[in-house]
Design an enzyme around this catalytic site. Structure first.
Site, PDB file in Angstrom:
ATOM      1  N   HIS A   1      79.427  17.966 -71.797  1.00  0.00           N
ATOM      2  CA  HIS A   1      77.996  18.048 -72.073  1.00  0.00           C
ATOM      3  C   HIS A   1      77.276  18.971 -71.084  1.00  0.00           C
ATOM      4  O   HIS A   1      76.734  18.515 -70.075  1.00  0.00           O
ATOM      5  CB  HIS A   1      77.423  16.631 -71.983  1.00  0.00           C
ATOM      6  CG  HIS A   1      76.083  16.467 -72.593  1.00  0.00           C
ATOM      7  ND1 HIS A   1      75.677  15.291 -73.186  1.00  0.00           N
ATOM      8  CD2 HIS A   1      75.036  17.313 -72.710  1.00  0.00           C
ATOM      9  CE1 HIS A   1      74.440  15.434 -73.629  1.00  0.00           C
ATOM     10  NE2 HIS A   1      74.021  16.656 -73.341  1.00  0.00           N
TER      11      HIS A   1
ATOM     12  N   HIS B   1      74.500  22.332 -70.825  1.00  0.00           N
ATOM     13  CA  HIS B   1      73.579  23.271 -71.475  1.00  0.00           C
ATOM     14  C   HIS B   1      73.678  24.601 -70.738  1.00  0.00           C
ATOM     15  O   HIS B   1      73.234  24.703 -69.591  1.00  0.00           O
ATOM     16  CB  HIS B   1      72.152  22.721 -71.432  1.00  0.00           C
ATOM     17  CG  HIS B   1      71.999  21.426 -72.183  1.00  0.00           C
ATOM     18  ND1 HIS B   1      71.756  21.388 -73.540  1.00  0.00           N
ATOM     19  CD2 HIS B   1      72.104  20.138 -71.780  1.00  0.00           C
ATOM     20  CE1 HIS B   1      71.705  20.120 -73.941  1.00  0.00           C
ATOM     21  NE2 HIS B   1      71.910  19.344 -72.886  1.00  0.00           N
ATOM     22  N   LEU B   2      74.273  25.577 -71.396  1.00  0.00           N
ATOM     23  CA  LEU B   2      74.483  26.867 -70.720  1.00  0.00           C
ATOM     24  C   LEU B   2      73.409  27.895 -71.098  1.00  0.00           C
ATOM     25  O   LEU B   2      73.399  29.002 -70.568  1.00  0.00           O
ATOM     26  CB  LEU B   2      75.892  27.398 -71.011  1.00  0.00           C
ATOM     27  CG  LEU B   2      77.042  26.465 -70.568  1.00  0.00           C
ATOM     28  CD1 LEU B   2      78.395  27.129 -70.784  1.00  0.00           C
ATOM     29  CD2 LEU B   2      76.892  26.036 -69.111  1.00  0.00           C
ATOM     30  N   ARG B   3      72.541  27.515 -72.024  1.00  0.00           N
ATOM     31  CA  ARG B   3      71.280  28.239 -72.309  1.00  0.00           C
ATOM     32  C   ARG B   3      71.411  29.610 -72.964  1.00  0.00           C
ATOM     33  O   ARG B   3      70.403  30.269 -73.189  1.00  0.00           O
ATOM     34  CB  ARG B   3      70.451  28.397 -71.029  1.00  0.00           C
ATOM     35  CG  ARG B   3      70.079  27.088 -70.369  1.00  0.00           C
ATOM     36  CD  ARG B   3      69.150  26.273 -71.248  1.00  0.00           C
ATOM     37  NE  ARG B   3      68.631  25.115 -70.548  1.00  0.00           N
ATOM     38  CZ  ARG B   3      68.573  23.889 -71.084  1.00  0.00           C
ATOM     39  NH1 ARG B   3      69.003  23.684 -72.318  1.00  0.00           N
ATOM     40  NH2 ARG B   3      68.083  22.889 -70.415  1.00  0.00           N
TER      41      ARG B   3
ATOM     42  N   ASN C   1      71.908  23.505 -78.321  1.00  0.00           N
ATOM     43  CA  ASN C   1      70.449  23.679 -78.403  1.00  0.00           C
ATOM     44  C   ASN C   1      70.008  24.959 -77.699  1.00  0.00           C
ATOM     45  O   ASN C   1      69.170  24.960 -76.808  1.00  0.00           O
ATOM     46  CB  ASN C   1      69.698  22.450 -77.856  1.00  0.00           C
ATOM     47  CG  ASN C   1      69.968  22.170 -76.391  1.00  0.00           C
ATOM     48  OD1 ASN C   1      70.999  22.570 -75.853  1.00  0.00           O
ATOM     49  ND2 ASN C   1      69.034  21.505 -75.732  1.00  0.00           N
TER      50      ASN C   1
ATOM     51  N   HIS D   1      75.279  10.538 -73.293  1.00  0.00           N
ATOM     52  CA  HIS D   1      74.398  10.071 -72.200  1.00  0.00           C
ATOM     53  C   HIS D   1      73.723   8.711 -72.417  1.00  0.00           C
ATOM     54  O   HIS D   1      72.500   8.607 -72.382  1.00  0.00           O
ATOM     55  CB  HIS D   1      73.347  11.124 -71.829  1.00  0.00           C
ATOM     56  CG  HIS D   1      72.577  11.763 -72.953  1.00  0.00           C
ATOM     57  ND1 HIS D   1      72.059  11.066 -74.009  1.00  0.00           N
ATOM     58  CD2 HIS D   1      72.226  13.061 -73.151  1.00  0.00           C
ATOM     59  CE1 HIS D   1      71.426  11.901 -74.808  1.00  0.00           C
ATOM     60  NE2 HIS D   1      71.516  13.115 -74.317  1.00  0.00           N
TER      61      HIS D   1
ATOM     62  N   ASN E   1      65.929  13.421 -70.267  1.00  0.00           N
ATOM     63  CA  ASN E   1      66.075  12.654 -71.495  1.00  0.00           C
ATOM     64  C   ASN E   1      67.528  12.312 -71.755  1.00  0.00           C
ATOM     65  O   ASN E   1      68.336  13.239 -71.795  1.00  0.00           O
ATOM     66  CB  ASN E   1      65.563  13.475 -72.685  1.00  0.00           C
ATOM     67  CG  ASN E   1      64.375  12.828 -73.332  1.00  0.00           C
ATOM     68  OD1 ASN E   1      64.025  11.703 -73.018  1.00  0.00           O
ATOM     69  ND2 ASN E   1      63.758  13.553 -74.247  1.00  0.00           N
TER      70      ASN E   1
ATOM     71  N   ASP F   1      75.430  16.487 -68.528  1.00  0.00           N
ATOM     72  CA  ASP F   1      74.152  16.855 -69.153  1.00  0.00           C
ATOM     73  C   ASP F   1      73.434  17.900 -68.289  1.00  0.00           C
ATOM     74  O   ASP F   1      72.204  17.873 -68.146  1.00  0.00           O
ATOM     75  CB  ASP F   1      73.255  15.642 -69.407  1.00  0.00           C
ATOM     76  CG  ASP F   1      72.167  15.953 -70.440  1.00  0.00           C
ATOM     77  OD1 ASP F   1      72.122  17.098 -70.949  1.00  0.00           O
ATOM     78  OD2 ASP F   1      71.349  15.061 -70.734  1.00  0.00           O
TER      79      ASP F   1
ATOM     80  N   GLY G   1      65.261  17.499 -68.031  1.00  0.00           N
ATOM     81  CA  GLY G   1      66.611  18.005 -67.737  1.00  0.00           C
ATOM     82  C   GLY G   1      66.806  18.264 -66.264  1.00  0.00           C
ATOM     83  O   GLY G   1      65.857  18.587 -65.545  1.00  0.00           O
TER      84      GLY G   1
END
Ligand code: DOR
Length: 424
Positions: free
Chosen positions: A57, A59-61, A91, A228, A274, A301, A320
């Protein structure tokens, strides 16, 4: 050559050197003496040699939010944290919801410090209205599908997604949050939200969707992964579901076993996340579920955000926090568990959930791909945001003293971190 360490993997523990050739483990033995000329020797004395960590999990954007992180900077942060594989969340902008974007992110990951895999979106644009072309993404090796960042609100659509996922042999991962109940809440609803005057989201916003998806998993027979989880009630339901034979797995994050909603008293948006930081009793329940095996994985996360966005007032800032470089240290420092259990939660169990066991998560054995990390369990360090490799700085652990750190990381036989320094 990794010399002088103690190998810990899912088969047990042994003191041995590891010789790597052509990307795979060539020899395991005590004090290996015949070493080809020019071999790079990594010192592992006093260290644990483990299968590389696997993050379900992150987020590498990229694409779309490169000011916060790129695949390359996220992969570097991952390798420094001991990870050899990460699953990039969809996302992004645009969302990873079709083969073209899957291919783009996989291409960005090639040659980076880490084996970057992707999770595909369940619905087109993560809008929750229409199923994404899961089959074409699965055809590119995508194993996990999620609309993470939000949950799939429509039960009928989620049921359909589960039916498709079962047929494709892939896993759905849910961000459990009932939007109608959580809507407008910026932290956990409880004593602290009342005191601080910040609108809260109740534990039940998470628990309602856990409850619904367990019912749908029972209906469809789909295998589900719960992202999560953060409340005692959610974990109790997973415990019951597992006991009744459902094929479900669950992850928790380091911040949900190390921080409570009391941190929000600072009004610092670095503590906004979140699902939100919960109460002390929820934190205790997360730790208990890690200890008794109800939780299958610790996932970061990792959610980088550019500094200016986190400087907004609490209720306007995005949720985040960073995670890749601190997860291992937090687990080793804060969890009262043997290192074998911590590595199961950080390496071989998530590798299994992500369908990566052919290459990641060990065992460390002759002929296996050399995806390894060398951990100094006694290394003392203090979290300094300026020293992180992530492009963002939103760690909630500034100044926190940790014990345990990655010394080296080896990716398919190549040293990508040596003595705590990234090589790419
Ligand atoms: O805090 C979070 N941040 N939770 C999520 O589910 C999404 C993530 C993000 O993308 O920033």
């Amino acid at each position: 050559m990794i010399r002088g360490g103690t190998i810990v993997d899912l088969t047990g523990t042994q003191v041995a050197d590891v010789l790597i050739q052509d990307g795979v483990v060539a020899t395991i033995g005590s004090k290996i003496s015949s070493v080809p000329a020019g071999t790079v020797v990594l010192d592992a004395s006093g260290c644990v040699v483990a299968p590389g960590l696997v993050d379900l999990h992150a987020h590498l954007r990229q694409p779309g939010r490169e000011e916060a992180e790129t695949v390359a900077t996220g992969a570097r942060a991952a390798a420094l944290g001991g990870y050899t594989a990460v699953v990039a969340m969809p996302n992004t902008e645009p969302a990873i919801d079709c083969a073209a974007v899957v291919r783009e992110v996989l291409d960005l990951g090639a040659g980076s410090c880490c084996d970057v895999r992707v999770a595909g979106a369940i619905t087109v644009g993560r809008q929750g209205r229409q199923l994404a072309p899961m089959a074409e993404m699965a055809g590119l090796g995508v194993q996990i599908f999620t609309d993470d960042g939000c949950g799939v609100q429509d039960a009928r659509l989620m049921r359909r997604a589960m039916e498709y996922a079962s047929a494709l042999g892939v896993t759905l991962a849910q961000h459990c949050e009932d939007a109608s109940l959580a809507g407008g809440g910026h932290m956990h609803e409880g004593e602290w939200s009342s005191r601080l005057g910040i609108a809260g989201q109740p534990a039940e916003a998470e628990e309602l969707m856990v409850m619904r998806d367990l019912a749908l998993a029972r209906l469809t027979g789909a295998s589900m992964h719960f992202l999560h989880l953060s409340t005692a009630g959610s974990l109790a339901m997973i415990r019951g579901a597992k006991a009744s034979g459902l094929t479900v797995t669950a992850e928790v994050t380091p911040h949900h076993f190390t921080l409570t909603d009391a941190e929000v008293a600072s009004y610092d948006p670095v503590f906004k996340v979140n699902p939100p930081l919960r109460s002390e009793s929820d934190v205790e329940a997360v730790k208990a579920a890690l200890a008794d095996g109800v939780v299958d994985a610790i996932a970061t996360d990792h959610a980088p955000h550019a500094q200016e966005t986190k400087e907004a007032p609490f209720d306007e800032a995005p949720p985040g926090m960073l995670g890749l470089e601190t997860a291992l240290g937090l687990a080793l420092t804060e969890l009262d568990l043997p290192i074998e259990r911590i590595l199961a939660l950080l390496s071989w169990q998530p590798a299994d959930i992500a369908g990566l066991t052919a290459e990641h998560g060990g065992p460390i054995a002759v002929g296996r791909p050399a995806n390894l990390c060398v951990i100094d369990p006694t290394a003392k360090w203090v979290v300094d945001p300026a020293a992180l490799a992530s492009r963002s700085r939103n760690t909630p652990y500034t100044g926190r003293a940790l014990v345990g750190r990655t010394r080296h990381t080896v990716l398919f036989g190549e040293p990508v971190v040596v003595n705590g320094e990234a090589q790419r």
